[in-house]
Design a protein around this motif. Sequence first.
Motif, PDB file in Angstrom:
ATOM      1  N   ASP A 198       0.813  -1.211   0.000  1.00  0.00           N
ATOM      2  CA  ASP A 198       0.000   0.000   0.000  1.00  0.00           C
ATOM      3  C   ASP A 198       0.851   1.267   0.000  1.00  0.00           C
ATOM      4  O   ASP A 198       0.473   2.270  -0.581  1.00  0.00           O
ATOM      5  CB  ASP A 198      -0.926   0.024   1.218  1.00  0.00           C
ATOM      6  N   VAL A 199       1.974   1.222   0.693  1.00  0.00           N
ATOM      7  CA  VAL A 199       2.863   2.376   0.742  1.00  0.00           C
ATOM      8  C   VAL A 199       4.116   2.045  -0.061  1.00  0.00           C
ATOM      9  O   VAL A 199       4.762   1.008   0.169  1.00  0.00           O
ATOM     10  CB  VAL A 199       3.248   2.750   2.177  1.00  0.00           C
ATOM     11  N   MET A 200       4.439   2.905  -1.002  1.00  0.00           N
ATOM     12  CA  MET A 200       5.613   2.690  -1.854  1.00  0.00           C
ATOM     13  C   MET A 200       6.493   3.925  -1.797  1.00  0.00           C
ATOM     14  O   MET A 200       6.013   5.044  -1.521  1.00  0.00           O
ATOM     15  CB  MET A 200       5.189   2.405  -3.291  1.00  0.00           C
ATOM     16  N   GLY A 201       7.771   3.717  -2.071  1.00  0.00           N
ATOM     17  CA  GLY A 201       8.663   4.864  -2.005  1.00  0.00           C
ATOM     18  C   GLY A 201      10.059   4.532  -2.473  1.00  0.00           C
ATOM     19  O   GLY A 201      10.276   3.518  -3.156  1.00  0.00           O
ATOM     20  N   PHE A 252      16.448   7.129   3.482  1.00  0.00           N
ATOM     21  CA  PHE A 252      15.099   7.374   2.989  1.00  0.00           C
ATOM     22  C   PHE A 252      15.081   8.594   2.067  1.00  0.00           C
ATOM     23  O   PHE A 252      15.765   9.594   2.332  1.00  0.00           O
ATOM     24  CB  PHE A 252      14.168   7.604   4.184  1.00  0.00           C
ATOM     25  N   VAL A 253      14.289   8.527   0.996  1.00  0.00           N
ATOM     26  CA  VAL A 253      14.139   9.646   0.069  1.00  0.00           C
ATOM     27  C   VAL A 253      12.702  10.170   0.082  1.00  0.00           C
ATOM     28  O   VAL A 253      12.469  11.358   0.308  1.00  0.00           O
ATOM     29  CB  VAL A 253      14.545   9.236  -1.356  1.00  0.00           C
ATOM     30  N   ALA A 254      11.749   9.287  -0.198  1.00  0.00           N
ATOM     31  CA  ALA A 254      10.349   9.722  -0.280  1.00  0.00           C
ATOM     32  C   ALA A 254       9.441   8.511  -0.220  1.00  0.00           C
ATOM     33  O   ALA A 254       9.848   7.392  -0.556  1.00  0.00           O
ATOM     34  CB  ALA A 254      10.097  10.493  -1.571  1.00  0.00           C
ATOM     35  N   ARG A 255       8.171   8.736   0.207  1.00  0.00           N
ATOM     36  CA  ARG A 255       7.196   7.656   0.164  1.00  0.00           C
ATOM     37  C   ARG A 255       5.805   8.256  -0.035  1.00  0.00           C
ATOM     38  O   ARG A 255       5.565   9.423   0.259  1.00  0.00           O
ATOM     39  CB  ARG A 255       7.254   6.777   1.417  1.00  0.00           C
ATOM     40  N   ILE A 256       4.897   7.397  -0.571  1.00  0.00           N
ATOM     41  CA  ILE A 256       3.541   7.823  -0.890  1.00  0.00           C
ATOM     42  C   ILE A 256       2.573   6.719  -0.514  1.00  0.00           C
ATOM     43  O   ILE A 256       2.836   5.541  -0.762  1.00  0.00           O
ATOM     44  CB  ILE A 256       3.433   8.201  -2.392  1.00  0.00           C
ATOM     45  N   SER A 257       1.452   7.097   0.070  1.00  0.00           N
ATOM     46  CA  SER A 257       0.451   6.121   0.470  1.00  0.00           C
ATOM     47  C   SER A 257      -0.397   5.699  -0.726  1.00  0.00           C
ATOM     48  O   SER A 257      -0.316   6.284  -1.810  1.00  0.00           O
ATOM     49  CB  SER A 257      -0.455   6.720   1.559  1.00  0.00           C
ATOM     50  N   TRP A 258      -1.226   4.687  -0.531  1.00  0.00           N
ATOM     51  CA  TRP A 258      -2.067   4.138  -1.602  1.00  0.00           C
ATOM     52  C   TRP A 258      -2.943   5.216  -2.240  1.00  0.00           C
ATOM     53  O   TRP A 258      -3.063   5.305  -3.457  1.00  0.00           O
ATOM     54  CB  TRP A 258      -2.925   3.016  -1.038  1.00  0.00           C
ATOM     55  N   THR A 259      -3.542   6.060  -1.427  1.00  0.00           N
ATOM     56  CA  THR A 259      -4.433   7.085  -1.971  1.00  0.00           C
ATOM     57  C   THR A 259      -3.693   8.316  -2.448  1.00  0.00           C
ATOM     58  O   THR A 259      -4.271   9.182  -3.101  1.00  0.00           O
ATOM     59  CB  THR A 259      -5.439   7.539  -0.899  1.00  0.00           C
ATOM     60  N   GLY A 260      -2.409   8.402  -2.100  1.00  0.00           N
ATOM     61  CA  GLY A 260      -1.669   9.623  -2.406  1.00  0.00           C
ATOM     62  C   GLY A 260      -1.909  10.724  -1.396  1.00  0.00           C
ATOM     63  O   GLY A 260      -1.351  11.815  -1.523  1.00  0.00           O
ATOM     64  N   GLY A 261      -2.716  10.430  -0.384  1.00  0.00           N
ATOM     65  CA  GLY A 261      -3.038  11.442   0.604  1.00  0.00           C
ATOM     66  C   GLY A 261      -1.931  11.695   1.604  1.00  0.00           C
ATOM     67  O   GLY A 261      -1.940  12.716   2.303  1.00  0.00           O
ATOM     68  N   SER A 262      -0.994  10.769   1.696  1.00  0.00           N
ATOM     69  CA  SER A 262       0.138  10.953   2.604  1.00  0.00           C
ATOM     70  C   SER A 262       1.423  10.834   1.803  1.00  0.00           C
ATOM     71  O   SER A 262       1.743   9.767   1.280  1.00  0.00           O
ATOM     72  CB  SER A 262       0.116   9.902   3.716  1.00  0.00           C
ATOM     73  N   THR A 305       9.719  14.886  -6.708  1.00  0.00           N
ATOM     74  CA  THR A 305       8.279  14.683  -6.576  1.00  0.00           C
ATOM     75  C   THR A 305       7.963  13.212  -6.778  1.00  0.00           C
ATOM     76  O   THR A 305       8.350  12.624  -7.790  1.00  0.00           O
ATOM     77  CB  THR A 305       7.513  15.515  -7.610  1.00  0.00           C
ATOM     78  N   ILE A 306       7.250  12.636  -5.818  1.00  0.00           N
ATOM     79  CA  ILE A 306       6.848  11.243  -5.923  1.00  0.00           C
ATOM     80  C   ILE A 306       5.388  11.167  -6.332  1.00  0.00           C
ATOM     81  O   ILE A 306       4.569  11.999  -5.915  1.00  0.00           O
ATOM     82  CB  ILE A 306       7.091  10.495  -4.586  1.00  0.00           C
ATOM     83  N   SER A 307       5.068  10.182  -7.165  1.00  0.00           N
ATOM     84  CA  SER A 307       3.687   9.992  -7.608  1.00  0.00           C
ATOM     85  C   SER A 307       3.458   8.509  -7.868  1.00  0.00           C
ATOM     86  O   SER A 307       4.413   7.740  -7.983  1.00  0.00           O
ATOM     87  CB  SER A 307       3.401  10.807  -8.869  1.00  0.00           C
ATOM     88  N   ARG A 308       2.202   8.115  -7.962  1.00  0.00           N
ATOM     89  CA  ARG A 308       1.926   6.711  -8.250  1.00  0.00           C
ATOM     90  C   ARG A 308       0.709   6.583  -9.149  1.00  0.00           C
ATOM     91  O   ARG A 308      -0.162   7.459  -9.181  1.00  0.00           O
ATOM     92  CB  ARG A 308       1.735   5.911  -6.967  1.00  0.00           C
ATOM     93  N   CYS A 367      13.658   1.144  -5.021  1.00  0.00           N
ATOM     94  CA  CYS A 367      12.221   1.171  -4.763  1.00  0.00           C
ATOM     95  C   CYS A 367      11.929   0.316  -3.542  1.00  0.00           C
ATOM     96  O   CYS A 367      12.559  -0.725  -3.340  1.00  0.00           O
ATOM     97  CB  CYS A 367      11.489   0.628  -5.987  1.00  0.00           C
ATOM     98  N   ALA A 368      10.969   0.759  -2.736  1.00  0.00           N
ATOM     99  CA  ALA A 368      10.658   0.061  -1.483  1.00  0.00           C
ATOM    100  C   ALA A 368       9.151   0.073  -1.258  1.00  0.00           C
ATOM    101  O   ALA A 368       8.453   0.989  -1.712  1.00  0.00           O
ATOM    102  CB  ALA A 368      11.361   0.738  -0.321  1.00  0.00           C
ATOM    103  N   ALA A 369       8.662  -0.948  -0.534  1.00  0.00           N
ATOM    104  CA  ALA A 369       7.222  -1.013  -0.281  1.00  0.00           C
ATOM    105  C   ALA A 369       6.915  -1.821   0.968  1.00  0.00           C
ATOM    106  O   ALA A 369       7.666  -2.724   1.342  1.00  0.00           O
ATOM    107  CB  ALA A 369       6.497  -1.632  -1.485  1.00  0.00           C
ATOM    108  N   ARG A 370       5.813  -1.457   1.595  1.00  0.00           N
ATOM    109  CA  ARG A 370       5.261  -2.219   2.710  1.00  0.00           C
ATOM    110  C   ARG A 370       3.815  -1.809   2.884  1.00  0.00           C
ATOM    111  O   ARG A 370       3.325  -0.906   2.214  1.00  0.00           O
ATOM    112  CB  ARG A 370       6.042  -1.977   4.005  1.00  0.00           C
ATOM    113  N   ARG A 371       3.104  -2.434   3.804  1.00  0.00           N
ATOM    114  CA  ARG A 371       1.695  -2.134   4.013  1.00  0.00           C
ATOM    115  C   ARG A 371       1.497  -0.772   4.688  1.00  0.00           C
ATOM    116  O   ARG A 371       0.570  -0.028   4.370  1.00  0.00           O
ATOM    117  CB  ARG A 371       1.055  -3.216   4.900  1.00  0.00           C
ATOM    118  N   LEU A 372       2.378  -0.446   5.639  1.00  0.00           N
ATOM    119  CA  LEU A 372       2.208   0.753   6.452  1.00  0.00           C
ATOM    120  C   LEU A 372       3.221   1.836   6.075  1.00  0.00           C
ATOM    121  O   LEU A 372       4.181   1.578   5.357  1.00  0.00           O
ATOM    122  CB  LEU A 372       2.345   0.391   7.929  1.00  0.00           C
ATOM    123  N   LEU A 373       3.020   3.044   6.596  1.00  0.00           N
ATOM    124  CA  LEU A 373       3.938   4.150   6.351  1.00  0.00           C
ATOM    125  C   LEU A 373       5.337   3.801   6.859  1.00  0.00           C
ATOM    126  O   LEU A 373       5.486   3.043   7.827  1.00  0.00           O
ATOM    127  CB  LEU A 373       3.423   5.415   7.039  1.00  0.00           C
TER     128      LEU A 373
END
Length: 122
Positions: free
Chosen positions: A32-35, A47-57, A69-72, A96-102
């Motif tokens: 859900d969270v990628m970065g 760490f550089v940047a991360r974005i939540s599933w909705t892009g809201g965080s 700028t990070i986008s998905r 590239c990195a990912a996990r369920r939570l922030l």
Amino acid sequence: QVQLVESGGGLVQAGGSLRLSCAASRRTSSIDVMGWFRQAPGKEREFVARISWTGGSIYYADSVKGRFTISRDNAKNTVDLQMNMLKPEDTAVYYCAARRLLFTRQNEIDYWGQGTQVTVSS
């Protein structure tokens, strides 16, 4: 399992731009969270940047804020990192990195890509 594949690295002069992309092999809530993280020679992965599933965080490291700028695109299972005003100190392997939570720490990551080299010449 999920595979993450990066693309878009390369060599650029200081002040230039590059766009990195990361594609996930499938959609699952476990990513859900990628970065992005990066690792320069002789240094810790940071760490550089991360974005939540909705892009809201969205969260950036201070060193890249205002330049990156990070986008998905959830339909394509991709996350991009647009890097502008690049500096020689941005030279690193970008992961590239990912996990369920922030996340902001590398020991929190469940899935990693293989890395792509970014080199900024002065």
